[in-house]
Scaffold this motif. Sequence first.
Motif, PDB file in Angstrom:
ATOM      1  N   LYS A 131       0.852  -1.195   0.000  1.00 28.21           N
ATOM      2  CA  LYS A 131       0.000   0.000   0.000  1.00 28.21           C
ATOM      3  C   LYS A 131       0.889   1.247   0.000  1.00 28.21           C
ATOM      4  CE  LYS A 131      -3.221   2.479   3.022  1.00 28.21           C
ATOM      5  NZ  LYS A 131      -2.378   3.663   3.108  1.00 28.21           N
ATOM      6  N   THR A 132       1.992   1.188   0.698  1.00 24.22           N
ATOM      7  CA  THR A 132       2.929   2.317   0.753  1.00 24.22           C
ATOM      8  C   THR A 132       3.421   2.672  -0.651  1.00 24.22           C
ATOM      9  OG1 THR A 132       3.596   1.691   2.980  1.00 24.22           O
ATOM     10  CG2 THR A 132       5.120   3.112   1.762  1.00 24.22           C
ATOM     11  N   GLU A 133       3.706   1.653  -1.458  1.00 18.36           N
ATOM     12  CA  GLU A 133       4.159   1.899  -2.830  1.00 18.36           C
ATOM     13  C   GLU A 133       3.028   2.504  -3.674  1.00 18.36           C
ATOM     14  OE1 GLU A 133       7.551  -1.345  -3.829  1.00 18.36           O
ATOM     15  OE2 GLU A 133       5.595  -2.183  -3.259  1.00 18.36           O
ATOM     16  N   ILE A 144       3.161   6.194  -5.534  1.00 16.86           N
ATOM     17  CA  ILE A 144       2.837   6.420  -6.939  1.00 16.86           C
ATOM     18  C   ILE A 144       1.790   7.524  -7.073  1.00 16.86           C
ATOM     19  CG2 ILE A 144       1.621   5.383  -8.915  1.00 16.86           C
ATOM     20  CD1 ILE A 144       3.136   2.745  -8.224  1.00 16.86           C
ATOM     21  N   ILE A 145       0.749   7.447  -6.269  1.00 16.54           N
ATOM     22  CA  ILE A 145      -0.322   8.449  -6.328  1.00 16.54           C
ATOM     23  C   ILE A 145       0.225   9.827  -5.978  1.00 16.54           C
ATOM     24  CG2 ILE A 145      -2.508   9.196  -5.310  1.00 16.54           C
ATOM     25  CD1 ILE A 145      -3.136   6.131  -4.936  1.00 16.54           C
ATOM     26  N   VAL A 184      10.640  -2.000 -10.761  1.00 20.07           N
ATOM     27  CA  VAL A 184      11.180  -1.297  -9.597  1.00 20.07           C
ATOM     28  C   VAL A 184      10.643   0.134  -9.563  1.00 20.07           C
ATOM     29  CG1 VAL A 184      13.274  -2.705  -9.439  1.00 20.07           C
ATOM     30  CG2 VAL A 184      13.305  -0.622 -10.806  1.00 20.07           C
ATOM     31  N   MET A 185      10.473   0.656  -8.355  1.00 20.85           N
ATOM     32  CA  MET A 185       9.874   1.978  -8.168  1.00 20.85           C
ATOM     33  C   MET A 185      10.620   3.079  -8.933  1.00 20.85           C
ATOM     34  SD  MET A 185       7.034   1.929  -6.525  1.00 20.85           S
ATOM     35  CE  MET A 185       6.762   3.552  -5.821  1.00 20.85           C
ATOM     36  N   GLU A 186      11.936   3.024  -8.987  1.00 22.69           N
ATOM     37  CA  GLU A 186      12.705   4.058  -9.676  1.00 22.69           C
ATOM     38  C   GLU A 186      12.299   4.149 -11.137  1.00 22.69           C
ATOM     39  OE1 GLU A 186      14.208   1.771  -7.590  1.00 22.69           O
ATOM     40  OE2 GLU A 186      14.364   3.220  -5.968  1.00 22.69           O
ATOM     41  N   LYS A 187      12.047   2.998 -11.769  1.00 25.32           N
ATOM     42  CA  LYS A 187      11.645   3.002 -13.185  1.00 25.32           C
ATOM     43  C   LYS A 187      10.188   3.435 -13.328  1.00 25.32           C
ATOM     44  CE  LYS A 187      15.025  -0.036 -15.042  1.00 25.32           C
ATOM     45  NZ  LYS A 187      15.412  -0.562 -16.312  1.00 25.32           N
TER      46      LYS A 187
END
Length: 116
Positions: A29-31, A35-36, A109-112
């Motif tokens: 949920k944190t991710e 993003i939001i 991955v979050m960075e991408k």
Amino acid sequence: MAKHKIYTMSFASVYPHYVKKAEKKGRTKTEIDEIIRWLTGYSQEALEVQLEKETDFETFFAEAPKLNPARNLIKGVICGVRVEEIEEPTMQEIRYLDKLIDELAKGKVMEKILLK
């Protein structure tokens, strides 16, 4: 022309589906929240207020503090449509979010995802 049904849907009613989709694939949920926040400029507190108010999608994006200018770099297909070719601005914002959530669920991955 009538507005698309999703515009009047509560963002809070769809949010748990985003979280469930991510958690099914081992994401968090944190991710989703990150993003939001990246896409809209909402702080975590302001995001939670929007969820509590059950703001509709159209208002959620209209009131976004600072839509990320890099969102225009989001490319790809969602629901059979290329996000970069969607002409209606609100629908494009919604599909940008859908695309980012899909990428998270696919293990990117979050960075991408956040175009860093």
